[in-house]
Motif scaffolding. Structure first.
Motif, PDB file in Angstrom:
ATOM      1  N   ASP A   6       0.831  -1.205   0.000  1.00 50.81           N
ATOM      2  CA  ASP A   6       0.000   0.000   0.000  1.00 50.81           C
ATOM      3  C   ASP A   6       0.866   1.255   0.000  1.00 50.81           C
ATOM      4  N   PHE A   7       0.233   2.334  -0.458  1.00 46.44           N
ATOM      5  CA  PHE A   7       0.788   3.683  -0.318  1.00 46.44           C
ATOM      6  C   PHE A   7      -0.316   4.535   0.284  1.00 46.44           C
ATOM      7  N   ILE A   8      -0.187   4.853   1.577  1.00 46.48           N
ATOM      8  CA  ILE A   8      -1.247   5.519   2.325  1.00 46.48           C
ATOM      9  C   ILE A   8      -0.686   6.766   2.995  1.00 46.48           C
ATOM     10  N   GLN A   9      -1.326   7.893   2.741  1.00 50.38           N
ATOM     11  CA  GLN A   9      -0.971   9.161   3.377  1.00 50.38           C
ATOM     12  C   GLN A   9       0.522   9.465   3.256  1.00 50.38           C
ATOM     13  N   GLY A  10       1.031   9.278   2.056  1.00 46.59           N
ATOM     14  CA  GLY A  10       2.413   9.640   1.792  1.00 46.59           C
ATOM     15  C   GLY A  10       3.444   8.634   2.248  1.00 46.59           C
ATOM     16  N   ARG A  11       3.024   7.444   2.692  1.00 49.42           N
ATOM     17  CA  ARG A  11       3.980   6.442   3.170  1.00 49.42           C
ATOM     18  C   ARG A  11       3.696   5.097   2.514  1.00 49.42           C
ATOM     19  N   THR A  12       4.763   4.415   2.125  1.00 50.93           N
ATOM     20  CA  THR A  12       4.621   3.059   1.610  1.00 50.93           C
ATOM     21  C   THR A  12       4.533   2.090   2.785  1.00 50.93           C
ATOM     22  N   ARG A  13       3.827   0.985   2.556  1.00 46.73           N
ATOM     23  CA  ARG A  13       3.654   0.000   3.621  1.00 46.73           C
ATOM     24  C   ARG A  13       3.547  -1.398   3.021  1.00 46.73           C
ATOM     25  N   VAL A  14       4.234  -2.343   3.648  1.00 42.27           N
ATOM     26  CA  VAL A  14       4.095  -3.766   3.339  1.00 42.27           C
ATOM     27  C   VAL A  14       3.627  -4.441   4.618  1.00 42.27           C
ATOM     28  N   SER A  15       2.497  -5.121   4.558  1.00 42.79           N
ATOM     29  CA  SER A  15       1.932  -5.716   5.766  1.00 42.79           C
ATOM     30  C   SER A  15       1.543  -7.164   5.519  1.00 42.79           C
ATOM     31  N   LEU A  16       1.519  -7.909   6.608  1.00 44.41           N
ATOM     32  CA  LEU A  16       1.116  -9.313   6.591  1.00 44.41           C
ATOM     33  C   LEU A  16       0.168  -9.538   7.758  1.00 44.41           C
ATOM     34  N   LYS A  17      -0.981 -10.141   7.480  1.00 48.57           N
ATOM     35  CA  LYS A  17      -1.984 -10.405   8.518  1.00 48.57           C
ATOM     36  C   LYS A  17      -2.416 -11.855   8.417  1.00 48.57           C
ATOM     37  N   MET A  18      -2.204 -12.610   9.498  1.00 46.61           N
ATOM     38  CA  MET A  18      -2.563 -14.025   9.533  1.00 46.61           C
ATOM     39  C   MET A  18      -2.989 -14.398  10.945  1.00 46.61           C
ATOM     40  N   THR A  19      -3.578 -15.579  11.064  1.00 44.27           N
ATOM     41  CA  THR A  19      -3.957 -16.090  12.384  1.00 44.27           C
ATOM     42  C   THR A  19      -2.864 -16.956  12.997  1.00 44.27           C
ATOM     43  N   ASP A  20      -1.796 -17.222  12.253  1.00 47.80           N
ATOM     44  CA  ASP A  20      -0.682 -18.038  12.751  1.00 47.80           C
ATOM     45  C   ASP A  20       0.401 -17.116  13.305  1.00 47.80           C
ATOM     46  N   GLU A  21       0.491 -17.038  14.622  1.00 46.87           N
ATOM     47  CA  GLU A  21       1.435 -16.110  15.245  1.00 46.87           C
ATOM     48  C   GLU A  21       2.876 -16.466  14.913  1.00 46.87           C
ATOM     49  N   ASP A  22       3.207 -17.763  14.878  1.00 49.38           N
ATOM     50  CA  ASP A  22       4.592 -18.157  14.632  1.00 49.38           C
ATOM     51  C   ASP A  22       5.044 -17.778  13.227  1.00 49.38           C
ATOM     52  N   VAL A  23       4.143 -17.856  12.243  1.00 53.40           N
ATOM     53  CA  VAL A  23       4.500 -17.483  10.872  1.00 53.40           C
ATOM     54  C   VAL A  23       4.725 -15.976  10.772  1.00 53.40           C
ATOM     55  N   VAL A  24       3.835 -15.197  11.375  1.00 48.05           N
ATOM     56  CA  VAL A  24       3.992 -13.740  11.355  1.00 48.05           C
ATOM     57  C   VAL A  24       5.243 -13.335  12.129  1.00 48.05           C
ATOM     58  N   ALA A  25       5.545 -14.042  13.217  1.00 46.58           N
ATOM     59  CA  ALA A  25       6.748 -13.730  13.992  1.00 46.58           C
ATOM     60  C   ALA A  25       8.009 -13.997  13.173  1.00 46.58           C
TER      61      ALA A  25
END
Length: 375
Positions: free
Chosen positions: A215-234
């Motif tokens: 995403d590019f939101i309010q002048g800033r680029t962002r890469v995000s990851l959202k999952m229900t597996d905490e170990d994978v996101v960690a």
């Protein structure tokens, strides 16, 4: 020759890591009383083709549930091919997926023991007795019903009857993976994903292909990851040097979610590194974000230039710099105008009246690659 497809033997750990990362987000590992399967659905045809090519499978279009929905494509792998790819990606899976794969592999082992017992039962029935029972079966008795009545597997019955010269409608079931002379590498051979590397970058790209957001939101680029597996996101957060945020379930019965995101220059750097590994849709999105960030930076620079020119006229600054006393420093002139040393040096360099070392921002701007170079 078997009508089934043998698995492609994959020995490149970067390819294994990408496939493991993608299946972590989009894959499903299924089992029933007879066989196991790997299944996935995506709206990106090129990504589905890539996965199907790695698994020696086919891409099947999925019927749209509604007219406004995108066309989805499915890839399915069953039987021993599914077992091979489960074993192949298992060392790179999260806890939940690894438990699921273990359940599938245990079911396969139990079925193998069952087939072995059926084979022992088959050996106790002579060929002549089996042929007589087959010829004397009632009208309309299927191969399945006959094999159940004699306590022998259908493949064993079909194979023995074909050898005896009695052709049956069901072809003998051959071992589709008997020609696969190699098995997945041992877990000790797999490179670790704990530190940034080419293998971990492939895993990150595969994971973001399935579950990431650019995403590019309010002048800033962002890469995000959202999952229900905490170990994978960690694991992802450790590789990109960020933190994990907890999000409580928004509805009863839903799981909690975990989010990891990088912003600004770190996000642009991550986008640039994973861009060559992404599918067409993700690559177009990354290019859009980087282009928007570049245009936003140019717009801010032009606006700052206009404000600077209105507050500090070029003629006045150049005249003051030309009339400076011998030994008078650039810093003293900057203090006189009430501007930063870096800003004054950059302006004088742009105007061609300063012969010293260029400012850091000018040197950095020369090294910035155009977002269009990613396409």
């Amino acid at each position: 020759m078997s009508h089934r497809r043998a698995p492609f033997l994959i020995t490149d750990f970067k390819t294994i890591a990408w496939l493991a990362g993608y299946l972590e987000g989009e894959g499903s590992f299924l089992r029933n009383s007879k066989r196991v399967a790997i299944s996935l659905q995506t709206t990106d045809f090129d990504v589905a083709q890539r996965v199907a090519g790695l698994m020696n499978a086919k891409v099947h279009p999925v019927s749209q549930a509604a007219a406004h929905h995108k066309q989805a494509y499915a890839v399915h792998v069953t039987g021993k091919r599914a077992v091979y790819y489960m074993q192949l990606v298992q060392p790179y899976r999260g806890v939940r997926r690894r438990i699921r794969i273990d359940e599938c592999l245990d079911a396969v082992a139990q079925n193998s023991q069952h087939r072995k017992r059926l084979g022992q039962a088959s050996a106790r029935i002579s060929d002549s007795a089996l042929l007589a029972a087959w010829l004397g079966r009632g009208e309309g008795v299927s191969l399945r019903a006959f094999s159940n009545s004699v306590g022998i597997g259908r493949s064993s019955v079909s194979r023995r009857l074909n050898i005896l010269g009695c052709k049956v409608s069901r072809a003998a079931q051959h071992d589709s993976c008997s020609d696969a002379s190699s098995s997945p590498p041992t877990q000790a051979c797999y490179p670790a994903l704990d530190e940034p590397s080419e293998v971990s970058l492939e895993w990150t790209a595969g994971l973001l292909e399935g579950e990431g957001s650019f995403d590019f939101i309010q002048g800033r680029t962002r890469v995000s990851l959202k999952m229900t597996d905490e170990d994978v996101v960690a694991r992802f957060s450790r590789l990109v040097s960020t933190t994990v945020c907890y999000q409580a379930p928004t509805r009863v019965g839903w799981k909690a979610s975990y989010i990891a995101a990088v912003h600004g220059n770190a996000a642009k750097d991550l986008m640039s590194r994973v861009a060559p590994l992404m599918g067409k849709r993700r690559l177009a999105r990354i290019s859009h974000c980087l282009t928007a960030a570049h245009e936003h930076r140019v717009a801010l620079t032009l606006a700052a230039n206009r404000v600077f020119e209105a507050r500090y006229p070029q003629a006045a600054i150049c005249a003051r710099w030309a009339s400076r006393l011998p030994g008078e420093s650039l810093e003293s002139v900057a203090k006189e105008f009430g501007i930063s040393l870096e800003s004054l040096r950059r302006r004088l360099t742009e105007w061609g009246v300063y012969e010293g070392t260029p400012s850091k921002s000018i040197r950095a701007s020369v090294r910035v690659a155009s977002p269009a170079s990613l396409l």
